[in-house]
Design an enzyme around this catalytic site. Sequence first.
Site, PDB file in Angstrom:
ATOM      1  N   LYS A  46      31.630  47.383  -6.447  1.00 19.44           N
ATOM      2  CA  LYS A  46      32.376  46.957  -7.626  1.00 19.44           C
ATOM      3  C   LYS A  46      32.330  48.070  -8.673  1.00 19.44           C
ATOM      4  O   LYS A  46      33.316  48.696  -8.968  1.00 19.44           O
ATOM      5  CB  LYS A  46      31.794  45.653  -8.191  1.00 19.44           C
ATOM      6  N   ASP A  68      22.643  37.851  -9.905  1.00 20.18           N
ATOM      7  CA  ASP A  68      23.715  38.551  -9.194  1.00 20.18           C
ATOM      8  C   ASP A  68      24.552  39.285 -10.242  1.00 20.18           C
ATOM      9  O   ASP A  68      25.360  38.687 -10.937  1.00 20.18           O
ATOM     10  CB  ASP A  68      24.576  37.561  -8.415  1.00 20.18           C
ATOM     11  N   TRP A  85      31.370  32.790  -7.324  1.00 14.57           N
ATOM     12  CA  TRP A  85      30.284  33.524  -6.684  1.00 14.57           C
ATOM     13  C   TRP A  85      28.962  32.796  -6.796  1.00 14.57           C
ATOM     14  O   TRP A  85      28.210  32.706  -5.818  1.00 14.57           O
ATOM     15  CB  TRP A  85      30.182  34.946  -7.240  1.00 14.57           C
TER      16      TRP A  85
HETATM   17  C1  LIG Z   1      31.927  40.850  -4.624  1.00 11.64           C
HETATM   18  C2  LIG Z   1      30.847  39.943  -5.069  1.00 11.64           C
HETATM   19  C3  LIG Z   1      29.988  39.328  -4.157  1.00 11.64           C
HETATM   20  C4  LIG Z   1      30.119  39.518  -2.653  1.00 11.64           C
HETATM   21  O1  LIG Z   1      29.927  40.817  -2.278  1.00 11.64           O
HETATM   22  P1  LIG Z   1      29.984  41.257  -0.737  1.00 11.64           P
HETATM   23  O2  LIG Z   1      29.653  42.707  -0.783  1.00 11.64           O
HETATM   24  O3  LIG Z   1      31.388  41.004  -0.260  1.00 11.64           O
HETATM   25  O4  LIG Z   1      29.013  40.459   0.004  1.00 11.64           O
HETATM   26  C5  LIG Z   1      28.990  38.501  -4.638  1.00 11.64           C
HETATM   27  N1  LIG Z   1      28.838  38.308  -5.966  1.00 11.64           N
HETATM   28  C6  LIG Z   1      29.652  38.888  -6.870  1.00 11.64           C
HETATM   29  C7  LIG Z   1      29.424  38.640  -8.337  1.00 11.64           C
HETATM   30  C8  LIG Z   1      30.672  39.724  -6.456  1.00 11.64           C
HETATM   31  O5  LIG Z   1      31.476  40.309  -7.357  1.00 11.64           O
END
Ligand SMILES: *Cc1c(COP(=O)(O)O)cnc(C)c1O
Length: 376
Positions: free
Chosen positions: A212, A188, A104
């Site tokens: 998530k 993030d 990511w």
């Molecule tokens: C799932 C995830 C993303 C991407 O999320 P989207 O909603 O599909 O854009 C980015 N960073 C992390 C850490 C993630 O778990």
Amino acid sequence: MTRPFNFSAGPATLPESVLEQAAAEMLDWRGSGMSVMEMSHRGREFGQICDQAEADLRELLGLSGDYAVLFMQGGATAQNALLPLNLIARKPERQADYLITGSWSRKSWVEAQRYGDIHVVAQSSEARHIDGREQGSFTWVPPVAEWQVRKSASYLHFCSNETIGGVEFLNWPTQQELGVHDVPLVVDASSHFLSRPFPIERAGVIYAGAQKNAGPAGVTVVVVRRDLLGHALPECPSAFDFANVAKESSRFNTPPTYAIYIAGLVYRWILDQGGLASMDEANRVKAERLYQFIDNSQFYHNSIHTAVRSRMNVPFVLANESLNDAFLAGAQQAGLLALKGHKSVGGMRASIYNAMPLAGVEALIDYMKTFEKTHG
Ligand SMILES: *Cc1c(COP(=O)(O)O)cnc(C)c1O
């Protein structure tokens, strides 16, 4: 009704009481005569829902007035572009620095390159010897002392929980530790947001896709320090200019109203459970159980450096990979869903977010024991 345990990495399991409440309120939200899906985003009812969600999130995080809360769309992936569009022009050099610890954060780095001078401060893509063991690619985190941050960078980006690799770290460094004074951290935190208290005051921006650990797909939460607003590049779409979204309390244009409503119910559920301290404790117990079982087994293996193992996403492999399909089929029959690992790393992954009860982790461990007995 008993439902199976869902170990999906995202969209992921939600608290059952949240789903029940949403079902009960589906046709008529609290005497309004409307489903939340049918309400004007400018109306009084949705105004209440959105303001309450923000207030509850602020309470959970202990946010000061220095930070704005934005409910946005496009997921964390869109933020990979929106962050440089909003922040990189804070300084005339138009530079941003990135730490790479897995899939990511690497994606974030790749996307950012379209917007300025992007530099990697450190990365864990190579294997390294740590504590007498060989740690493979993306199974460890470079120590803060090794991060080469530029003083002229507009911000420093990292991913504090790598959902695919299963690497989590909380040592968000201070400016002093980084040897800089105005390079705000941009984090993030998608896959461990609201799973534990964060050192928020060390960060300039914390962002998370809700699907998530904190709600349904469709809404992305951005917590941003207000002094970082107002630096968007001229080409930044106005609907994605953080300053516009903040000024209009996430209603610059039509926000994902239903997703915000469900996320709000999740925030309320967390508060009712005792807030982030309770989540922290419950998540610690669940993760310890699972890792202990894996570590004591010769049949299952997790390769992440123990100091940075994710409490949310637990990848593991079977000693005999040819048993993967049998493992997954048996799990499904036992009411344990979505344990297949991400295609880039293979094996299995159990995502054990806030809404996964301890009973779910215990059921998984029981199944893993039985499977080992019959196939080991
Ligand atoms: C799932 C995830 C993303 C991407 O999320 P989207 O909603 O599909 O854009 C980015 N960073 C992390 C850490 C993630 O778990």
